[in-house]
Design an enzyme around this catalytic site. Structure first.
Site, PDB file in Angstrom:
ATOM      1  CB  ALA A  68      17.870 -74.504 -15.955  1.00  0.00           C
ATOM      2  N   GLY A  87      14.395 -75.256 -11.941  1.00  0.00           N
ATOM      3  CA  GLY A  87      13.450 -75.743 -13.297  1.00  0.00           C
ATOM      4  C   GLY A  87      12.701 -76.880 -13.021  1.00  0.00           C
ATOM      5  CD  GLU A 107      11.661 -72.019 -12.015  1.00  0.00           C
ATOM      6  OE1 GLU A 107      12.562 -72.769 -12.388  1.00  0.00           O
ATOM      7  OE2 GLU A 107      11.384 -70.761 -11.985  1.00  0.00           O
ATOM      8  CD  GLU A 154      16.191 -71.544  -9.214  1.00  0.00           C
ATOM      9  OE1 GLU A 154      15.575 -71.575  -7.799  1.00  0.00           O
ATOM     10  OE2 GLU A 154      15.308 -72.191 -10.019  1.00  0.00           O
TER      11      GLU A 154
HETATM   12  N1  CO8 Z   1      22.810 -78.914 -14.521  1.00  0.00           N
HETATM   13  C1  CO8 Z   1      23.713 -79.644 -15.022  1.00  0.00           C
HETATM   14  N2  CO8 Z   1      24.006 -80.844 -14.763  1.00  0.00           N
HETATM   15  C2  CO8 Z   1      23.530 -81.391 -13.363  1.00  0.00           C
HETATM   16  C3  CO8 Z   1      22.542 -80.694 -13.016  1.00  0.00           C
HETATM   17  C4  CO8 Z   1      22.207 -79.379 -13.278  1.00  0.00           C
HETATM   18  N3  CO8 Z   1      21.088 -78.739 -12.899  1.00  0.00           N
HETATM   19  N4  CO8 Z   1      22.158 -81.312 -11.942  1.00  0.00           N
HETATM   20  C5  CO8 Z   1      22.990 -82.569 -11.697  1.00  0.00           C
HETATM   21  N5  CO8 Z   1      23.766 -82.473 -12.781  1.00  0.00           N
HETATM   22  C6  CO8 Z   1      24.928 -83.449 -13.149  1.00  0.00           C
HETATM   23  C7  CO8 Z   1      25.973 -83.357 -12.333  1.00  0.00           C
HETATM   24  O1  CO8 Z   1      26.767 -82.303 -12.609  1.00  0.00           O
HETATM   25  C8  CO8 Z   1      26.688 -84.510 -12.463  1.00  0.00           C
HETATM   26  O2  CO8 Z   1      27.477 -84.779 -13.686  1.00  0.00           O
HETATM   27  P1  CO8 Z   1      28.688 -85.613 -13.665  1.00  0.00           P
HETATM   28  O3  CO8 Z   1      28.455 -87.009 -13.170  1.00  0.00           O
HETATM   29  O4  CO8 Z   1      29.234 -85.462 -15.031  1.00  0.00           O
HETATM   30  O5  CO8 Z   1      29.493 -84.890 -12.684  1.00  0.00           O
HETATM   31  C9  CO8 Z   1      25.323 -85.517 -12.409  1.00  0.00           C
HETATM   32  O6  CO8 Z   1      24.416 -84.657 -12.898  1.00  0.00           O
HETATM   33  C10 CO8 Z   1      25.090 -86.147 -11.442  1.00  0.00           C
HETATM   34  O7  CO8 Z   1      24.996 -85.213 -10.399  1.00  0.00           O
HETATM   35  P2  CO8 Z   1      25.614 -85.390  -8.622  1.00  0.00           P
HETATM   36  O8  CO8 Z   1      26.946 -86.217  -8.787  1.00  0.00           O
HETATM   37  O9  CO8 Z   1      25.748 -84.010  -8.531  1.00  0.00           O
HETATM   38  O10 CO8 Z   1      24.627 -86.485  -8.148  1.00  0.00           O
HETATM   39  P3  CO8 Z   1      24.304 -86.074  -6.561  1.00  0.00           P
HETATM   40  O11 CO8 Z   1      23.546 -87.072  -6.176  1.00  0.00           O
HETATM   41  O12 CO8 Z   1      25.531 -86.200  -5.821  1.00  0.00           O
HETATM   42  O13 CO8 Z   1      23.425 -84.821  -6.258  1.00  0.00           O
HETATM   43  C11 CO8 Z   1      21.913 -82.986  -6.780  1.00  0.00           C
HETATM   44  C12 CO8 Z   1      22.179 -84.459  -6.870  1.00  0.00           C
HETATM   45  C13 CO8 Z   1      21.608 -82.753  -5.295  1.00  0.00           C
HETATM   46  C14 CO8 Z   1      20.669 -83.150  -7.342  1.00  0.00           C
HETATM   47  C15 CO8 Z   1      22.896 -82.383  -7.254  1.00  0.00           C
HETATM   48  O14 CO8 Z   1      23.427 -82.945  -8.738  1.00  0.00           O
HETATM   49  C16 CO8 Z   1      22.569 -80.812  -7.504  1.00  0.00           C
HETATM   50  O15 CO8 Z   1      22.482 -79.822  -6.585  1.00  0.00           O
HETATM   51  N6  CO8 Z   1      22.358 -80.488  -8.685  1.00  0.00           N
HETATM   52  C17 CO8 Z   1      22.121 -78.892  -9.109  1.00  0.00           C
HETATM   53  C18 CO8 Z   1      20.493 -78.625  -8.500  1.00  0.00           C
HETATM   54  C19 CO8 Z   1      20.166 -77.304  -8.895  1.00  0.00           C
HETATM   55  O16 CO8 Z   1      20.980 -76.392  -8.276  1.00  0.00           O
HETATM   56  N7  CO8 Z   1      19.423 -76.849  -9.809  1.00  0.00           N
HETATM   57  C20 CO8 Z   1      18.656 -75.864  -9.852  1.00  0.00           C
HETATM   58  C21 CO8 Z   1      19.466 -75.156 -11.172  1.00  0.00           C
HETATM   59  S1  CO8 Z   1      19.243 -73.589 -11.614  1.00  0.00           S
HETATM   60  C22 CO8 Z   1      17.739 -73.568 -12.236  1.00  0.00           C
HETATM   61  O17 CO8 Z   1      17.116 -74.461 -12.489  1.00  0.00           O
HETATM   62  C23 CO8 Z   1      17.054 -72.247 -12.685  1.00  0.00           C
HETATM   63  C24 CO8 Z   1      16.112 -72.353 -13.524  1.00  0.00           C
HETATM   64  C25 CO8 Z   1      15.475 -71.170 -14.184  1.00  0.00           C
HETATM   65  C26 CO8 Z   1      16.494 -70.962 -15.214  1.00  0.00           C
HETATM   66  C27 CO8 Z   1      16.461 -69.486 -15.723  1.00  0.00           C
HETATM   67  C28 CO8 Z   1      17.367 -68.987 -17.102  1.00  0.00           C
HETATM   68  C29 CO8 Z   1      17.686 -67.651 -16.924  1.00  0.00           C
END
Ligand code: CO8
Length: 273
Positions: free
Chosen positions: A73, A118, A121, A141
């Protein structure tokens, strides 16, 4: 067909391919994308020719098609939510993922990279998961101060077992494709370039079978899993019965009984009637 900003919908040969495409955010799911997904599902559902759906992720901003399926998400959008807004966001995702799970035709997740939070999921709400060798799965999460909120606490345990799910969720531990295969999270792993052809082949195989029967199988399996065995077999009986007197059932059985080997070997072109 509608034009969406973060979703691409293509329909060909009775198969709908739904691609989540937010290149700047590794296809993270924000509210807008969830709304578009829902609208795209309505378009697919309105097309009675569609017999299978493939769900996948688009390339990242550098054009890498195997970087990310869905990286979760949208953390930016979630970061300032109030309790009530958090619950509403969870409900929005849950409603759409449940719609995928109960969608009338089978949905195949072709997981081409990160399937985190997500992303993991949404794949769990699909009927069948296949992935590329570089795919990475996880529920990170608790590292962000929240629980999985789009069904992860429920579906992961049902798919991989309670112990594995708890280990992955409590530890926020990501797993690679080989482990995902070993624990039954995915059915098969492919070299990256072979993933979409494999998804298309699987979808075409499903689409080539009797559509009314395939839909009935999905409903029987899904509804039966939520019921006691006594109730589940009644669910099966009703759905089994519902296939009789359809044109497809008549044609397929007549074909089987055909004595002429030329005609018998010819596959019935199912009419969805
Ligand atoms: N949300 C928003 N932006 C994201 C997300 C995300 N989940 N994942 C990546 N991005 C963005 C980064 O911020 C980045 O943006 P920018 O270039 O503007 O800085 C761009 O995508 C590229 O990402 P990275 O530079 O971080 O790329 P890397 O190759 O270095 O890393 C990763 C890739 C490992 C996937 C890293 O981006 C990461 O850890 N992302 C987050 C993963 C995560 O934690 N996902 C779970 C989120 S929580 C969730 O999904 C909860 C679901 C249930 C919600 C319930 C609501 C109540």
């Amino acid at each position: 067909m509608s034009e969406f900003k973060n979703v691409i919908l293509e329909i060909a040969d009775s198969v709908a391919t739904l691609t989540i495409s937010r290149p700047a955010a590794l296809n993270a799911l924000n509210s807008e994308t969830l709304d578009e997904l829902n609208a795209a599902l309505s378009e697919i559902e309105a097309d009675s020719n569609v017999r299978a759906v493939i769900l996948t992720g688009g390339p990242d901003k550098k054009g890498d098609a195997f970087k990310s399926f869905v990286a979760g998400a949208d953390i930016g959008e979630m970061s300032t939510l109030s309790k009530a807004e958090g619950e509403a966001f969870g409900k929005k995702g849950n409603d759409i993922f449940r719609r995928i799970e109960t969608f009338p035709v089978p949905v195949i997740a072709a997981i081409n990279g990160f399937a985190l939070g997500g992303g993991c999921e949404i794949s769990l709400s699909c009927d069948i998961r296949i992935c590329s060798e570089n795919a990475l799965f996880g529920q990170p999460e608790v590292g962000l101060g929240i629980t999985p909120g789009f069904g992860g606490t429920q579906r992961l345990a049902r798919v991989v077992g309670v112990g594995k799910a708890k280990e992955m969720i409590y530890g926020a531990r990501n797993i690679k494709a080989d482990e995902a295969l070993r624990i039954g999270l995915v059915n098969s792993v492919y070299p990256a370039e072979e993933l979409m052809p494999a998804a298309q082949k699987l979808a075409a195989t499903i689409a080539g079978n009797a559509p009314i029967a395939v839909r009935a199988c999905k409903k029987a399996i899904n509804d039966g899993l939520d019921a006691s065995m006594d109730d589940a077999i009644v669910i099966e009986e009703k759905l089994f019965g519902s296939c009789f007197e359809t044109e497809d059932q008549r044609a397929a059985m007549a074909n089987f009984l055909e004595k002429d080997p030329e005609k018998k070997l010819k596959k019935v072109p199912f009419q969805n009637k």
